[in-house]
Scaffold this motif. Structure first.
Motif, short mmCIF file in Angstrom:
data_model
loop_
_atom_site.label_atom_id
_atom_site.label_comp_id
_atom_site.label_asym_id
_atom_site.label_seq_id
_atom_site.Cartn_x
_atom_site.Cartn_y
_atom_site.Cartn_z
N GLU A 86 0.83 -1.20 0.00
CA GLU A 86 0.00 0.00 0.00
C GLU A 86 0.87 1.25 0.00
O GLU A 86 0.58 2.23 -0.69
CB GLU A 86 -0.93 -0.01 1.21
N LYS A 89 2.35 2.12 -3.42
CA LYS A 89 1.37 2.74 -4.33
C LYS A 89 1.36 4.25 -4.12
O LYS A 89 1.36 5.03 -5.07
CB LYS A 89 -0.02 2.16 -4.10
N LYS A 90 1.39 4.67 -2.85
CA LYS A 90 1.42 6.09 -2.54
C LYS A 90 2.72 6.73 -3.05
O LYS A 90 2.72 7.83 -3.60
CB LYS A 90 1.32 6.31 -1.03
N PHE A 93 2.48 6.85 -7.14
CA PHE A 93 1.49 7.70 -7.80
C PHE A 93 1.30 9.06 -7.14
O PHE A 93 0.76 9.98 -7.76
CB PHE A 93 0.15 6.97 -7.89
N ASN A 95 -0.09 12.17 -5.69
CA ASN A 95 -1.44 12.75 -5.71
C ASN A 95 -2.28 12.29 -6.89
O ASN A 95 -3.40 12.78 -7.08
CB ASN A 95 -1.35 14.28 -5.70
N TYR A 96 -1.74 11.37 -7.68
CA TYR A 96 -2.46 10.88 -8.86
C TYR A 96 -2.87 9.42 -8.69
O TYR A 96 -2.54 8.56 -9.51
CB TYR A 96 -1.60 11.06 -10.12
N GLU A 97 -3.59 9.14 -7.61
CA GLU A 97 -4.08 7.78 -7.39
C GLU A 97 -4.93 7.35 -8.59
O GLU A 97 -5.91 8.01 -8.93
CB GLU A 97 -4.91 7.72 -6.12
N LYS A 99 -7.51 5.85 -11.28
CA LYS A 99 -8.87 5.34 -11.36
C LYS A 99 -8.79 4.02 -12.12
O LYS A 99 -9.12 3.93 -13.31
CB LYS A 99 -9.78 6.34 -12.06
N VAL A 102 -5.55 -1.26 -9.00
CA VAL A 102 -4.10 -1.21 -8.81
C VAL A 102 -3.64 -2.33 -7.88
O VAL A 102 -4.20 -2.52 -6.80
CB VAL A 102 -3.67 0.16 -8.23
N ARG A 237 4.31 13.54 -12.48
CA ARG A 237 3.35 12.44 -12.39
C ARG A 237 2.07 12.73 -13.19
O ARG A 237 1.14 11.93 -13.18
CB ARG A 237 3.00 12.17 -10.92
N GLU A 244 -5.12 5.78 -17.73
CA GLU A 244 -6.39 5.28 -17.22
C GLU A 244 -7.41 5.16 -18.35
O GLU A 244 -7.31 5.84 -19.37
CB GLU A 244 -6.95 6.23 -16.15
#
Length: 415
Positions: A86, A89-90, A93, A95-97, A99, A102, A237, A244
């Motif tokens: 987890e 992932k942060k 990405f 601030n661009y989690e 959509k 993942v 980023r 997406e």
């Protein structure tokens, strides 16, 4: 030619020592002989300070020093410590989690991520596509598992992204393959320092969607090893959202490494991440990547996972790491400007440099030019059609001095 005795060649073109490490050894020999002030070792793919020492984020070191014995001695799960998956992932990405669905699987550095992507998303005998300026281990990884790398010219005659060449090469390869894996190393591309613009990405995606159609598969592998040393975290980023909402037969993968971003080169932390369009594809990713990990390195370095997790889950600590990285990155940005300004003054042609550890100088007879430079104590890496300079490993003074020396060496060798 390397002579096999008991080992099996298995189609691998195994030869002498790695070129980068071989030239680095020559630089070290000259340093031992004549002193480090006489040598500019521009081969090293790690950021050094002005005194030639490894630039390490002290805030990360503090986290490592405070690990318990269990944090580094206990086996990690094959797919990675859940909290780490987890956290990375942060880290990847920001601030661009996405959509998207993942998933992340731990790997030993970005190299392991690239290996597992090729192993699981291509077949033996397949051709993989990347640009003509590329990190040579792509070839080694592919050949080791029965694949080959093909290339397209990254730049056109105006040193812009050569979309026409990319488009033509994709269509040629997809004419006789049912799938294609494309490696795009951005931002701060190794070895040129080029960064794909959003317009570049849109052109790439347009070609890949057309080539995939409805019955073929495309895998886009974004190798973002230098992401956090490119520049502003959000700006670099911005391309992630472009990946997406793609058709279900196009799968974006991301190879992320802790080596540069957190200066944990030797701890071999990283991950391969997917931005899957469906849950089924994401579940498949997790299953096949875990299987491959078990069959190669089994599990990864637990200490790097725990350290990254603590940093990403502690806002105050993360802010401290981020600020120290910004300060350290400024060294690199200053060297890049000094080198590019000096190159312009010396009329030395370089590939378009945006950011990162390396600058590439196109030239004929790169090996001979490299040997000529070594006479002046300058050690660069010949990479086919040019020489790669690691501005990460040389001083500001050397960045200012080297372009004129390179221009002279090129003129002497090539006339």
């Amino acid at each position: 030619m390397f002579k096999f005795i008991m080992a099996e060649q298995s189609g691998r073109p195994i030869g002498g020592p790695d070129k980068i490490f071989a030239i680095n050894s020559l630089a070290k020999e000259m340093i031992a002989r004549e002193g480090k002030e006489k040598v500019a070792n521009a081969t090293i793919g790690a950021l050094l300070d002005e005194e030639g020492n490894l630039a390490i984020l002290s805030s990360v070191v503090d986290v490592l020093k405070n690990l318990s014995p269990e944090d580094y001695a206990e086996y990690a799960p094959i797919s990675g410590v859940p909290a780490y998956l987890e956290a990375i992932k942060k880290a990847t990405f920001g601030n661009y989690e996405p959509k998207a669905f993942v998933e992340a699987i731990a790997t030993p550095g970005g190299t392991g991520a690239i290996r597992n992507a090729i192993q699981n998303y291509t077949k033996r005998g397949d051709r993989i596509l990347t640009c003509d300026w590329f990190w040579s281990p792509y070839n080694t990884i592919a050949q080791e598992i029965g694949r080959t790398v093909e290339t397209y010219p990254l730049f056109d005659g105006n040193f812009s992204f050569n979309y026409e060449a990319f488009d033509a090469k994709v269509k040629d390869m997809m004419a006789d393959q049912d799938r294609l894996l494309v490696i795009i190393n951005t931002p701060a591309h190794n070895p040129t320092g080029y960064t794909f613009t959003n317009d570049d990405w849109n052109k790439v995606l347009g070609t890949l969607k057309e080539a995939a159609g409805k019955d073929k598969k495309v895998i886009i592998l974004a190798d973002v090893a230098y992401l956090d040393f490119a520049g502003d975290a959000d700006k670099y980023r911005e391309f992630f959202p472009l990946l997406e909402g793609l058709p279900e037969n196009i799968l974006p993968l991301v190879a992320y490494s802790l080596s540069k971003s957190f200066t944990m080169y030797g701890m071999r932390g990283g991950a391969l991440l997917c931005m899957a369009p469906t849950k089924e594809i994401a579940d498949e990713f997790r299953i096949v990547l875990t299987y491959s990990s078990r069959g190669t390195w089994s599990n990864c370095n637990r200490a790097s996972m725990v350290a990254l997790t603590r940093i990403m889950n502690d806002p105050e600590l993360k802010a401290k790491v981020d600020q120290e990285r910004i300060d350290t990155r400024a060294i690199l940005q200053t060297r890049g400007k000094i080198f590019t300004d000096a190159a312009a003054k010396a009329n030395l042609t370089i590939c378009p440099y945006d950011s990162g550890f390396f600058i590439t100088v196109p030239c004929l007879n790169a090996d001979e030019v490299g040997k000529e430079l070594q006479k002046d104590g300058i050690f660069a890496v010949p990479i086919g059609k040019g020489l790669r300079i690691s501005i990460a490993s040389i001083s500001k003074e050397q960045c200012d001095m080297i372009p004129a020396k390179m221009a002279a060496a090129i003129a002497k060798i090539n006339g």
